[in-house]
Motif scaffolding. Structure first.
Motif, PDB file in Angstrom:
ATOM      1  N   ASP A 167      -4.125   1.770  -4.074  1.00 18.23           N
ATOM      2  CA  ASP A 167      -4.063   2.432  -5.374  1.00 18.23           C
ATOM      3  C   ASP A 167      -3.274   3.735  -5.211  1.00 18.23           C
ATOM      4  O   ASP A 167      -3.804   4.761  -4.789  1.00 18.23           O
ATOM      5  CB  ASP A 167      -5.485   2.705  -5.874  1.00 18.23           C
ATOM      6  CG  ASP A 167      -5.488   3.375  -7.242  1.00 18.23           C
ATOM      7  OD1 ASP A 167      -4.424   3.878  -7.684  1.00 18.23           O
ATOM      8  OD2 ASP A 167      -6.573   3.410  -7.868  1.00 18.23           O
ATOM      9  N   ARG A 168      -1.973   3.682  -5.548  1.00 21.86           N
ATOM     10  CA  ARG A 168      -1.077   4.801  -5.273  1.00 21.86           C
ATOM     11  C   ARG A 168      -1.589   6.111  -5.860  1.00 21.86           C
ATOM     12  O   ARG A 168      -1.603   7.146  -5.207  1.00 21.86           O
ATOM     13  CB  ARG A 168       0.308   4.485  -5.827  1.00 21.86           C
ATOM     14  CG  ARG A 168       1.344   5.581  -5.589  1.00 21.86           C
ATOM     15  CD  ARG A 168       2.730   5.131  -6.032  1.00 21.86           C
ATOM     16  NE  ARG A 168       3.717   6.174  -5.828  1.00 21.86           N
ATOM     17  CZ  ARG A 168       4.359   6.389  -4.683  1.00 21.86           C
ATOM     18  NH1 ARG A 168       4.086   5.639  -3.626  1.00 21.86           N
ATOM     19  NH2 ARG A 168       5.239   7.354  -4.562  1.00 21.86           N
ATOM     20  N   TYR A 169      -2.016   6.082  -7.135  1.00 24.06           N
ATOM     21  CA  TYR A 169      -2.359   7.345  -7.774  1.00 24.06           C
ATOM     22  C   TYR A 169      -3.663   7.915  -7.273  1.00 24.06           C
ATOM     23  O   TYR A 169      -3.796   9.128  -7.133  1.00 24.06           O
ATOM     24  CB  TYR A 169      -2.217   7.224  -9.288  1.00 24.06           C
ATOM     25  CG  TYR A 169      -0.739   7.085  -9.512  1.00 24.06           C
ATOM     26  CD1 TYR A 169       0.076   8.197  -9.325  1.00 24.06           C
ATOM     27  CD2 TYR A 169      -0.136   5.841  -9.681  1.00 24.06           C
ATOM     28  CE1 TYR A 169       1.455   8.077  -9.368  1.00 24.06           C
ATOM     29  CE2 TYR A 169       1.241   5.721  -9.728  1.00 24.06           C
ATOM     30  CZ  TYR A 169       2.030   6.839  -9.566  1.00 24.06           C
ATOM     31  OH  TYR A 169       3.380   6.729  -9.574  1.00 24.06           O
ATOM     32  N   ALA A 215       0.864  -1.174   0.000  1.00 24.13           N
ATOM     33  CA  ALA A 215       0.000   0.000   0.000  1.00 24.13           C
ATOM     34  C   ALA A 215       0.901   1.224   0.000  1.00 24.13           C
ATOM     35  O   ALA A 215       2.083   1.118   0.301  1.00 24.13           O
ATOM     36  CB  ALA A 215      -0.886   0.021   1.250  1.00 24.13           C
ATOM     37  N   THR A 216       0.316   2.354  -0.364  1.00 18.37           N
ATOM     38  CA  THR A 216       1.057   3.620  -0.284  1.00 18.37           C
ATOM     39  C   THR A 216       0.575   4.364   0.954  1.00 18.37           C
ATOM     40  O   THR A 216      -0.620   4.390   1.234  1.00 18.37           O
ATOM     41  CB  THR A 216       0.781   4.461  -1.547  1.00 18.37           C
ATOM     42  OG1 THR A 216       1.354   3.796  -2.661  1.00 18.37           O
ATOM     43  CG2 THR A 216       1.392   5.848  -1.430  1.00 18.37           C
ATOM     44  N   LEU A 217       1.534   4.929   1.705  1.00 12.31           N
ATOM     45  CA  LEU A 217       1.166   5.762   2.842  1.00 12.31           C
ATOM     46  C   LEU A 217       1.405   7.229   2.488  1.00 12.31           C
ATOM     47  O   LEU A 217       2.400   7.564   1.861  1.00 12.31           O
ATOM     48  CB  LEU A 217       2.025   5.441   4.065  1.00 12.31           C
ATOM     49  CG  LEU A 217       1.916   4.068   4.715  1.00 12.31           C
ATOM     50  CD1 LEU A 217       2.742   4.047   6.001  1.00 12.31           C
ATOM     51  CD2 LEU A 217       0.461   3.749   5.022  1.00 12.31           C
ATOM     52  N   SER A 273       1.587  20.018   5.568  1.00  8.96           N
ATOM     53  CA  SER A 273       2.634  19.408   4.758  1.00  8.96           C
ATOM     54  C   SER A 273       2.194  18.002   4.377  1.00  8.96           C
ATOM     55  O   SER A 273       1.649  17.261   5.189  1.00  8.96           O
ATOM     56  CB  SER A 273       3.971  19.408   5.511  1.00  8.96           C
ATOM     57  OG  SER A 273       4.134  18.210   6.208  1.00  8.96           O
ATOM     58  N   VAL A 274       2.375  17.689   3.109  1.00  7.07           N
ATOM     59  CA  VAL A 274       1.956  16.385   2.603  1.00  7.07           C
ATOM     60  C   VAL A 274       3.203  15.560   2.332  1.00  7.07           C
ATOM     61  O   VAL A 274       4.094  15.994   1.617  1.00  7.07           O
ATOM     62  CB  VAL A 274       1.142  16.540   1.296  1.00  7.07           C
ATOM     63  CG1 VAL A 274       0.707  15.173   0.782  1.00  7.07           C
ATOM     64  CG2 VAL A 274      -0.048  17.449   1.528  1.00  7.07           C
ATOM     65  N   ASP A 275       3.280  14.392   2.933  1.00  3.64           N
ATOM     66  CA  ASP A 275       4.471  13.559   2.803  1.00  3.64           C
ATOM     67  C   ASP A 275       4.073  12.206   2.204  1.00  3.64           C
ATOM     68  O   ASP A 275       3.478  11.373   2.884  1.00  3.64           O
ATOM     69  CB  ASP A 275       5.100  13.384   4.195  1.00  3.64           C
ATOM     70  CG  ASP A 275       6.477  12.760   4.136  1.00  3.64           C
ATOM     71  OD1 ASP A 275       6.914  12.387   3.026  1.00  3.64           O
ATOM     72  OD2 ASP A 275       7.109  12.642   5.201  1.00  3.64           O
ATOM     73  N   VAL A 276       4.377  12.043   0.926  1.00  5.15           N
ATOM     74  CA  VAL A 276       4.102  10.768   0.261  1.00  5.15           C
ATOM     75  C   VAL A 276       5.272   9.829   0.558  1.00  5.15           C
ATOM     76  O   VAL A 276       6.426  10.237   0.453  1.00  5.15           O
ATOM     77  CB  VAL A 276       3.967  10.973  -1.267  1.00  5.15           C
ATOM     78  CG1 VAL A 276       3.717   9.637  -1.968  1.00  5.15           C
ATOM     79  CG2 VAL A 276       2.853  11.963  -1.573  1.00  5.15           C
ATOM     80  N   ASP A 277       5.007   8.602   0.937  1.00  5.87           N
ATOM     81  CA  ASP A 277       6.034   7.632   1.349  1.00  5.87           C
ATOM     82  C   ASP A 277       6.873   8.169   2.510  1.00  5.87           C
ATOM     83  O   ASP A 277       8.093   8.334   2.383  1.00  5.87           O
ATOM     84  CB  ASP A 277       6.999   7.282   0.194  1.00  5.87           C
ATOM     85  CG  ASP A 277       6.272   6.786  -1.050  1.00  5.87           C
ATOM     86  OD1 ASP A 277       5.207   6.162  -0.897  1.00  5.87           O
ATOM     87  OD2 ASP A 277       6.779   7.027  -2.159  1.00  5.87           O
ATOM     88  N   PRO A 278       6.262   8.483   3.646  1.00  5.54           N
ATOM     89  CA  PRO A 278       7.063   9.001   4.766  1.00  5.54           C
ATOM     90  C   PRO A 278       8.057   7.956   5.256  1.00  5.54           C
ATOM     91  O   PRO A 278       7.822   6.753   5.100  1.00  5.54           O
ATOM     92  CB  PRO A 278       6.013   9.301   5.841  1.00  5.54           C
ATOM     93  CG  PRO A 278       4.854   8.427   5.506  1.00  5.54           C
ATOM     94  CD  PRO A 278       4.857   8.281   4.005  1.00  5.54           C
ATOM     95  N   GLN A 279       9.133   8.415   5.839  1.00  3.54           N
ATOM     96  CA  GLN A 279      10.169   7.518   6.356  1.00  3.54           C
ATOM     97  C   GLN A 279       9.789   6.981   7.715  1.00  3.54           C
ATOM     98  O   GLN A 279       9.532   7.728   8.618  1.00  3.54           O
ATOM     99  CB  GLN A 279      11.489   8.279   6.496  1.00  3.54           C
ATOM    100  CG  GLN A 279      12.329   8.165   5.263  1.00  3.54           C
ATOM    101  CD  GLN A 279      12.800   6.759   5.021  1.00  3.54           C
ATOM    102  OE1 GLN A 279      13.393   6.159   5.896  1.00  3.54           O
ATOM    103  NE2 GLN A 279      12.526   6.219   3.860  1.00  3.54           N
TER     104      GLN A 279
END
Ligand code: ADP
Ligand code: ZN
Ligand code: ZN
Length: 692
Positions: free
Chosen positions: A659-661, A598-600, A686-692
C-alpha cells in the motif's frame, strides 16, 4: 475579490511549513513569487492559493518578483512534497530559475520610417548607409554612430533583453527527416490518438528509430498548440538528442542542463515561461520546466538511473513526468530498448521490433572467462576481435587504474579516512582517490605499517584497460573522470579506426554508423551488487552496449566476457530476448514482493557520534510500529549498518509495503518524529521513496 494570498516561504528549515496568509498585492496570482516579511527576515515565497479572507492579521508583501511560475507547477510541487516526504518549499525551489540573476538588457537599434531605405537626398556617408542597412540589431560598439543617426530621426535606440543562448555540441551530421517505416507510423499514430493523461511505453529495439518517433510526435503536439518536454539521461554524455531536436525545431527548443551558465539558464527558463520556446529538452530537472499547457512528456532511455534525483526531495523524474502529464491533460511516452519491469507492468506498450535501417541486431557471443588465468583482462578471442575491428566500443564498469592496493608483506590496504571503502588508484593523476567522497592522496611509495615497497595492485579499471588497448588501436576514454565528454565522442566519431573505452556511459544511446565490435569486459560485475535491480541492470547494460554495434548498414558483432555465463540476465541479453527477460523478472519480483508489486522506502540515518545512527534508525522502526505499521502486508527491514561515509556512521531501515500511500505516510510521520526528538538531535535522516 480574493484579497488574501497563501504562500510557502522558500526556506530549507523543515519545521517552517506554510501556507501563511498575506495581503494580496496587485498582480499576484497562484504561482507568483513574492518577497515577504517573515519575523525579522525577508524571504522569497511562492503563492500557492488565493483566499477571500483570513482569521489572522495580515502583513503586506514587500514586492512581487518577476519570476512567477505557472500554476500547474505549484500543483506539481505540492504533490512532490507529499510523495517524497519533503517540504513544499524545497520542491517549489527546484522550479525557479537561479536567484540573483536577471535578464540582460542591451541597447537595440531599429531604423525609423525615415531611416528605412533613405533616398539619395539624405546626406549619409557610405559607413552610415551600411550601418542602417544592417539594422535592426544590438548596438554594440557602433553605439556612438547610431546615437548620431538617432538625433537625426533615422534610428531608435532602446534597451532590450538579450538572450544568452547556449551553444549546442553537434555530434552527428545533420540529416533530412526520413520517411517513417510502418512500425514508426503506427507508433506516431498511437501517440497522436492517445487520450489526456494516457501513458505509453515505446519498447523499441536499439536502433529502431525511437528518436524519429519522438520528433514526429513533438511536431504534432506543437501543431495542436501544446508544449513538449523531452527528458534525456545526464546530458554531458548524450548530446545527440539535443542536437537532433535543435536541428529540427530551431529556437523553439530550450535546453535546461547543468552545463549552462547561470545567465543562460535564466534566459532559457524565461523563454519557456513566456512561451517563446515550446519544447524543453534536458535531463531530469527539465521535467520541472515552466512550460504552460504541456501536451506531451517524453522520457527517453527510461531505464536510466540518472532520472533519480539525489537531493531533497529525492524525486524520480519518471514518476514526476507521469504526474505532470496528468495535471495538464497531456500524454506520457517513455521509451527504451530495455524498459523497466515497472513500466512494462503498468503502461500500454507500442513495439518497434526492427532496426530502422533494416539491419539485423548484431550477433552476441559469450566469452567464458572461468578457464582463464586470474588477472587476465582480455581473453585471447576478444583481443583478436579488437585487432580485426575498425571501430569498437569496450565497456568496463570501473573507473581508475586498479580497484585497490595491498602491501605484499603485511597485507595493509589503503582506505579512505572518511569512508570505509578502499581507495582507487588513478595512475595518470598520480593519486589514490575515494569514489564516494572525492578524498585524494598521493600514490604511496611504501607501506606505512611495515615500510615494504612491494605493493600489489588488484583489479582493472578503465584507465588500465585504456593503456592495454592503446597497443591495438587509438583509444578514446569516456567515463565520469573525463572533462569534456562531448569532445571525446566527437573524436571517436571522426576517427577512421578507434576504440572507445569507458564505464556504462559508452553504452548510452549513441548512434555511430560504423561501430563493428562491442565488448563487455566484465558482464557479471553489476550482478555482484547486493540489490534487487542487479539483474535488470546487467541485462540492460549488455543489451544497450550490443545496441551500439552494427548500425548504419555495416556488420557488427558483440563479445561478452563473463564468469557467470548461465546467469539469466546475460543469457537473455545474448539472445536479444527482452520479453523473456521481463517475464522472468516480473515473476521473480512478484514472488519476492519487489516493485512494481510493492513500494520501497529507504530511511538512512547518519551521525558523527558513535552509535547515534543506529539508535535513530531503531527509533524510526519503533515509531512506525507504534503507529500501527506501514499498511497491510508491510514489512520493516533493518536497521542495518551501511559503510561509513564522509566521516559519518550510517544505518538504514527499509519499509516495504504493497500500500504505497500507507507506507509513505508511515515513513514520513516516523521520520519527522525522530528528527524532532532531542535524543536524536545529532542524527541526520534522509527518506528515499523508490530508491534506485
Ligand atoms: P533508437 O533510439 O531507437 O536506438 P535512433 O533513433 O538512434 O534509434 O535511430 C537509429 C538510426 O536510424 C538513426 O541513425 C536514424 O536516423 C535512423 N532512422 C530512424 N528512422 C528511420 C527511417 N524511417 N528510415 C531510415 N533510417 C531511419
Ligand atoms: Zn605492509
Ligand atoms: Zn571517502
Amino acid at each position: 475579490m480574493q484579497s488574501v494570498v497563501q504562500v510557502e516561504p522558500l526556506t530549507t528549515a523543515r519545521a517552517l511549513r506554510g501556507p501563511f496568509d498575506y495581503v494580496r498585492p496587485e498582480g499576484a496570482e497562484v504561482g507568483s513569487l513574492l518577497e515577504v516579511p517573515f519575523g525579522r527576515q525577508t524571504l522569497r515565497a511562492v503563492v500557492t492559493a488565493l483566499a477571500d479572507s483570513s482569521p489572522h492579521e495580515l502583513a503586506v508583501p514587500r514586492r512581487v518578483l518577476p519570476e512567477a511560475i505557472p500554476p500547474e507547477l505549484v500543483a506539481l510541487g505540492l504533490w512532490m512534497a507529499r510523495e517524497y516526504c519533503s517540504t513544499p518549499a524545497r520542491a517549489l525551489s527546484l522550479m525557479l530559475p537561479p536567484s540573483g540573476v536577471r535578464a540582460k538588457a542591451q541597447l537595440w537599434a531599429e531604423p525609423t520610417a525615415a531611416g528605412r531605405d533613405p533616398g539619395p537626398e539624405v546626406r549619409l556617408t557610405d559607413n552610415q548607409r551600411a550601418l542602417l542597412a544592417a539594422l535592426p540589431r544590438f548596438a554594440g560598439t557602433d553605439l556612438g554612430a547610431l546615437r548620431r543617426l538617432e538625433k537625426r530621426g533615422l534610428v531608435t535606440v532602446a534597451p532590450r533583453d538579450r538572450r544568452r543562448a547556449p551553444e549546442h555540441v553537434a555530434v552527428g551530421a545533420r540529416r533530412d527527416p526520413p520517411v517513417l517505416n510502418p512500425e514508426q507510423e503506427a507508433a506516431v499514430h498511437a501517440i497522436a490518438t492517445a487520450g489526456p493523461g494516457e501513458r505509453l511505453l515505446l519498447h523499441g529495439v536499439t536502433g529502431s528509430g525511437k528518436t524519429e518517433v519522438y520528433l514526429r510526435a513533438a511536431e504534432q503536439t506543437l501543431r495542436a498548440g501544446a508544449g513538449v518536454i523531452v527528458l534525456v539521461p545526464e546530458i554531458g554524455l548524450t548530446p545527440q538528442m539535443i542536437a537532433r531536436f535543435v536541428d529540427r525545431f530551431g529556437d523553439t527548443v530550450a535546453v535546461l542542463h547543468s552545463g549552462l551558465s547561470q545567465g543562460e539558464r535564466y534566459d532559457e527558463w524565461r523563454r519557456l515561461r513566456d512561451g517563446e520556446a515550446r519544447i524543453c529538452v534536458g535531463p531530469r530537472s527539465a521535467v520541472l520546466a515552466p512550460l504552460r499547457g504541456v501536451g506531451l512528456v517524453i522520457v527517453d532511455e527510461e531505464h536510466d538511473g540518472t532520472y533519480k534525483h539525489e537531493g531533497d526531495p529525492r524525486y524520480d523524474a519518471r514518476l514526476v513526468a507521469q504526474r505532470r502529464a496528468e495535471l495538464s491533460g497531456g500524454v506520457l511516452v517513455v521509451g527504451s530498448a530495455t524498459p523497466r519491469p515497472e513500466s512494462v507492468h503498468a503502461l500500454r506498450r507500442i513495439r518497434l521490433a526492427h532496426r530502422a535501417d533494416g539491419a539485423r541486431l548484431p550477433p552476441v557471443q559469450i566469452v567464458d572467462m572461468r578457464a582463464t588465468a586470474a588477472g587476465t583482462v582480455l581473453h585471447r578471442r576478444t583481443h583478436d576481435a579488437l585487432v580485426d575491428a575498425r571501430k569498437a566500443i569496450v565497456l568496463l564498469n570501473r573507473r581508475g587504474w586498479s580497484n585497490f592496493l595491498t602491501c605484499r608483506s603485511c597485507g595493509h590496504t589503503w582506505e579512505c579516512p572518511q569512508c570505509d571503502v578502499t581507495l582507487v588508484l588513478h595512475r595518470a593523476e598520480g593519486a589514490m582517490s575515494c569514489h564516494h567522497c572525492g578524498h585524494r592522496e598521493p600514490v604511496p611509495r611504501a607501506c606505512p605499517e611495515c615500510a615494504s615497497v612491494s605493493l600489489a595492485r588488484h583489479g582493472t579499471g578503465t584507465e588500465r584497460l585504456e593503456h592495454e588497448l592503446a597497443r591495438i588501436a587509438p583509444v578514446v576514454r569516456l567515463d565520469a573522470g573525463v572533462a569534456n565528454p562531448g569532445e571525446a565522442l566527437q573524436r571517436f566519431e571522426r576517427a577512421d579506426r578507434a576504440i572507445l573505452v569507458g564505464t556504462q556511459v559508452v553504452a548510452k544511446g549513441h548512434d555511430f554508423a560504423d561501430v563493428d565490435l562491442g565488448v563487455v569486459v566484465d558482464a557479471d560485475g553489476t550482478l555482484r551488487f547486493p540489490d534487487f535491480r542487479a539483474e535488470e541492470r546487467t541485462f540492460s547494460l549488455v543489451t544497450q552496449l550490443a545496441g551500439r554495434a552494427g548500425r548504419g548498414g555495416g556488420a557488427g558483432r558483440v563479445l561478452v566476457q563473463t564468469l557467470d555465463p548461465d546467469a539469466p540476465s546475460i543469457m537473455h541479453a545474448v539472445r536479444h530476448d527482452s520479453d523473456g527477460f521481463l517475464e522472468g523478472e516480473l515473476q521473480r519480483r512478484r514472488a519476492l514482493r519487489y516493485p512494481p508489486f510493492a513500494t520501497l522506502i529507504r530511511i538512512v540515518c547518519s551521525s558523527t557520534e558513535p552509535g547515534a545512527a543506529h539508535a535513530a534508525a531503531h527509533a524510526v522502526r519503533t515509531a512506525v510500529d507504534a503507529a500501527g505499521g506501514a499498511g497491510d502486508g508491510a514489512m520493516l527491514l533493518g536497521p542495518a549498518p551501511l559503510f561509513r561515509l564522509r566521516g559519518r556512521e550510517r544505518s538504514q531501515l527499509v519499509v516495504k509495503g504493497p500500500d504505497r500511500y500507507a507506507a509513505i505516510e508511515a515513513a514520513g510521520v516516523a521520520a519527522a518524529a525522530v528528527r524532532a526528538a532531542k535524543a536524536h538531535r545529532t542524527a541526520n535522516l534522509s527518506v528515499d521513496v523508490d530508491p534506485q
